[in-house]
Scaffold this motif. Sequence first.
Motif, mmCIF file in Angstrom:
data_model
loop_
_atom_site.group_PDB
_atom_site.id
_atom_site.type_symbol
_atom_site.label_atom_id
_atom_site.label_comp_id
_atom_site.label_asym_id
_atom_site.label_seq_id
_atom_site.Cartn_x
_atom_site.Cartn_y
_atom_site.Cartn_z
ATOM 1 N N LYS A 1 0.857 -1.186 0.000
ATOM 2 C CA LYS A 1 0.000 0.000 0.000
ATOM 3 C C LYS A 1 0.893 1.236 0.000
ATOM 4 C CE LYS A 1 -2.050 3.523 2.316
ATOM 5 N NZ LYS A 1 -1.472 4.561 3.218
ATOM 6 N N PHE A 2 0.550 2.217 -0.834
ATOM 7 C CA PHE A 2 1.319 3.453 -0.904
ATOM 8 C C PHE A 2 0.436 4.640 -0.536
ATOM 9 C CE2 PHE A 2 3.695 0.493 -3.448
ATOM 10 C CZ PHE A 2 5.017 0.783 -3.123
ATOM 11 N N GLY A 3 0.929 5.460 0.380
ATOM 12 C CA GLY A 3 0.187 6.621 0.847
ATOM 13 C C GLY A 3 0.216 7.770 -0.141
ATOM 14 N N GLY A 4 -0.532 8.819 0.179
ATOM 15 C CA GLY A 4 -0.683 9.957 -0.725
ATOM 16 C C GLY A 4 0.607 10.679 -1.047
ATOM 17 N N SER A 5 1.493 10.821 -0.065
ATOM 18 C CA SER A 5 2.762 11.516 -0.325
ATOM 19 C C SER A 5 3.651 10.692 -1.252
ATOM 20 C CB SER A 5 3.491 11.790 0.995
ATOM 21 O OG SER A 5 3.769 10.588 1.681
ATOM 22 N N SER A 6 3.470 9.374 -1.240
ATOM 23 C CA SER A 6 4.256 8.491 -2.108
ATOM 24 C C SER A 6 3.796 8.555 -3.564
ATOM 25 C CB SER A 6 4.147 7.039 -1.623
ATOM 26 O OG SER A 6 4.638 6.900 -0.313
ATOM 27 N N LEU A 7 2.590 9.115 -3.803
ATOM 28 C CA LEU A 7 2.018 9.138 -5.150
ATOM 29 C C LEU A 7 1.589 10.550 -5.561
ATOM 30 C CD1 LEU A 7 -0.222 5.955 -4.719
ATOM 31 C CD2 LEU A 7 1.926 6.100 -5.999
ATOM 32 N N ALA A 8 2.234 11.552 -4.985
ATOM 33 C CA ALA A 8 1.810 12.935 -5.205
ATOM 34 C C ALA A 8 2.196 13.481 -6.575
ATOM 35 C CB ALA A 8 2.388 13.833 -4.108
ATOM 36 N N PRO B 1 -3.224 1.836 -3.939
ATOM 37 C CA PRO B 1 -2.813 3.242 -3.967
ATOM 38 C C PRO B 1 -3.795 4.163 -3.235
ATOM 39 C CG PRO B 1 -3.884 2.686 -6.031
ATOM 40 C CD PRO B 1 -3.961 1.455 -5.157
ATOM 41 N N SER B 2 -3.243 5.201 -2.620
ATOM 42 C CA SER B 2 -4.051 6.298 -2.088
ATOM 43 C C SER B 2 -4.202 7.348 -3.179
ATOM 44 C CB SER B 2 -3.364 6.915 -0.863
ATOM 45 O OG SER B 2 -3.291 5.986 0.191
ATOM 46 N N ALA B 3 -4.951 8.407 -2.882
ATOM 47 C CA ALA B 3 -5.051 9.549 -3.800
ATOM 48 C C ALA B 3 -3.778 10.380 -3.682
ATOM 49 C CB ALA B 3 -6.273 10.392 -3.441
ATOM 50 N N PRO B 4 -3.436 11.157 -4.722
ATOM 51 C CA PRO B 4 -2.237 11.993 -4.639
ATOM 52 C C PRO B 4 -2.287 12.958 -3.451
ATOM 53 C CG PRO B 4 -3.037 11.893 -6.892
ATOM 54 C CD PRO B 4 -4.087 11.256 -6.042
ATOM 55 N N GLY B 5 -1.199 12.987 -2.701
ATOM 56 C CA GLY B 5 -1.106 13.889 -1.558
ATOM 57 C C GLY B 5 -0.445 15.204 -1.946
ATOM 58 N N LYS B 6 0.145 15.855 -0.972
ATOM 59 C CA LYS B 6 0.788 17.154 -1.206
ATOM 60 C C LYS B 6 2.158 16.962 -1.856
ATOM 61 C CE LYS B 6 -1.330 19.631 2.675
ATOM 62 N NZ LYS B 6 -1.041 20.469 3.865
ATOM 63 N N ARG B 7 2.431 17.790 -2.882
ATOM 64 C CA ARG B 7 3.755 17.782 -3.506
ATOM 65 C C ARG B 7 4.722 18.670 -2.749
ATOM 66 N NH1 ARG B 7 0.908 19.407 -9.060
ATOM 67 N NH2 ARG B 7 -0.088 20.700 -7.472
ATOM 68 N N THR B 8 4.169 19.720 -2.145
ATOM 69 C CA THR B 8 4.933 20.654 -1.315
ATOM 70 C C THR B 8 4.102 20.952 -0.071
ATOM 71 O OG1 THR B 8 3.947 22.626 -2.313
ATOM 72 C CG2 THR B 8 5.928 21.726 -3.395
ATOM 73 N N PRO B 9 4.718 21.525 0.964
ATOM 74 C CA PRO B 9 3.941 21.831 2.177
ATOM 75 C C PRO B 9 2.736 22.734 1.928
ATOM 76 C CG PRO B 9 6.288 21.972 2.644
ATOM 77 C CD PRO B 9 6.161 21.777 1.167
ATOM 78 N N ASP B 10 2.807 23.585 0.903
ATOM 79 C CA ASP B 10 1.708 24.519 0.613
ATOM 80 C C ASP B 10 0.678 23.952 -0.366
ATOM 81 O OD1 ASP B 10 2.966 26.425 2.230
ATOM 82 O OD2 ASP B 10 4.167 27.168 0.554
ATOM 83 N N ASP B 11 0.930 22.750 -0.844
ATOM 84 C CA ASP B 11 0.047 22.136 -1.829
ATOM 85 C C ASP B 11 -1.238 21.636 -1.166
ATOM 86 O OD1 ASP B 11 -0.669 21.330 -4.345
ATOM 87 O OD2 ASP B 11 0.605 19.545 -4.396
ATOM 88 N N THR B 12 -2.204 21.219 -1.997
ATOM 89 C CA THR B 12 -3.472 20.673 -1.494
ATOM 90 C C THR B 12 -3.605 19.218 -1.914
ATOM 91 O OG1 THR B 12 -4.497 22.848 -1.775
ATOM 92 C CG2 THR B 12 -5.984 20.988 -1.466
ATOM 93 N N LYS B 13 -4.049 18.368 -0.989
ATOM 94 C CA LYS B 13 -4.283 16.969 -1.314
ATOM 95 C C LYS B 13 -5.454 16.863 -2.293
ATOM 96 C CE LYS B 13 -2.846 15.235 3.224
ATOM 97 N NZ LYS B 13 -3.283 14.518 4.444
#
Length: 443
Positions: A6-13, A36-48
Amino acid sequence: MKKVVKFGGSSLASAEQFKKVGNIIRKEESRRYVIPSAPGKRTPDDTKVTDMLYSCYGQAILGEDAEKDFEEQLEAIKERYNSIIRGLDLELSLDEEFKTIRTNFSKKIGRDYAASRGEYLNGIIMAAYLGYEFIDAAEVIVFDENGNFDGDKTHEILSARLENTERAVIPGFYGAKPDGSIQTFSRGGSDITGSIVAKAVHADMYENWTDVSGFLIADPRIIKNPKPIDVITYRELRELSYMGATVLHEDAIFPVRKEGIPINIRNTNAPEEKGTLIVEDTCRKPRFTITGIAGKKDFASITIEKAMMNSEVGFCRKVLEVFENNHISIEHMPSGIDTMTIFVHRDEFEEKEQDVIAGIHRAVEPDFLELESDLALIAVVGRGMRATRGTSGRIFAALAHANVNVKMIDQGSSELNIIIGVRSHDFDAAINAVYDIFVNTIV
């Protein structure tokens, strides 16, 4: 050997992260089932992406007045996925999928459907990238008409579906009710999906890949560079998770625990690190007496004092019944000869505190009753404590040295954990003191 990964959102951002995941999966032939999870944040200011979907659906609910915002937000979500597809050089179009999403959003089909599309679309991309079969979770993860997960039916359907499927991608986080409507687990529910799939295929290992290299002995926001936990048992993890340690969704433990399948928490960005192995039991001796420390703030305590309380049959039951009647759950209940103290969550208790006080007076007629708030509970957990004398004494000594006043100490009969109650303002100091005496001090 069979592994579920299983891969979390940050792993698939992003496409770059997808490539890391692809390398990890291809490195071992045993990694055959991917969640897979949904794409997470690419940067700290990004939105999931999940949050983007919730927001977009909110605009859809508003109807024509928000048509422009709805279209702009949906287009932004589509671009997030297209940027991943372009970065992976895939011949793949999600145009038809987004037409369906637009139609269903306009029909106000539900927030669960909206949120689930993040994992669904990422699953399609992942399957195309790996060359694996894509299986929609709505076809194999079953909820009843009330939205409760149906583990038995899911296991039956999923086992049959995967029996002759060598490699598959199954999106996490959601399933479907009997009428076909989408139902999601709580946030972080992709962990649960992975566990369910691991049980269905009788996996040898369930790897949960995230952005940390497993569990740490203590919260890195409190302890600087805490040591990692190499091996932890399900029981130890349950204790730490309950007291606030959050790397894995709590409910993800149960399906694999029943099957004796170990879970390995790994870091997508540091795949060479072994991470933390979660097992039913182990003969491996822990590096330290304790396995981990975790805690929560914002508790309140109610101390009831009455002479000869211990000889009054049914005293505790009457007190607990007052809390039950007010729908307040109890955390801990240390007691003495003529006293008992009940710890509860402060926010849950505050609204009904006067009803509880009046109820206790009517039920048991105490000599004295005292309330305290701004309390914190800290769990010191470790299978190594069973075979080590003087653990409680070392904790008391460490806290005294740090000038921390102990409000309560409670040790379970399993000797697996010791719960300490302190003032909230002493919370960080207490955790530092306990960590220092068991991890930094060599005896």
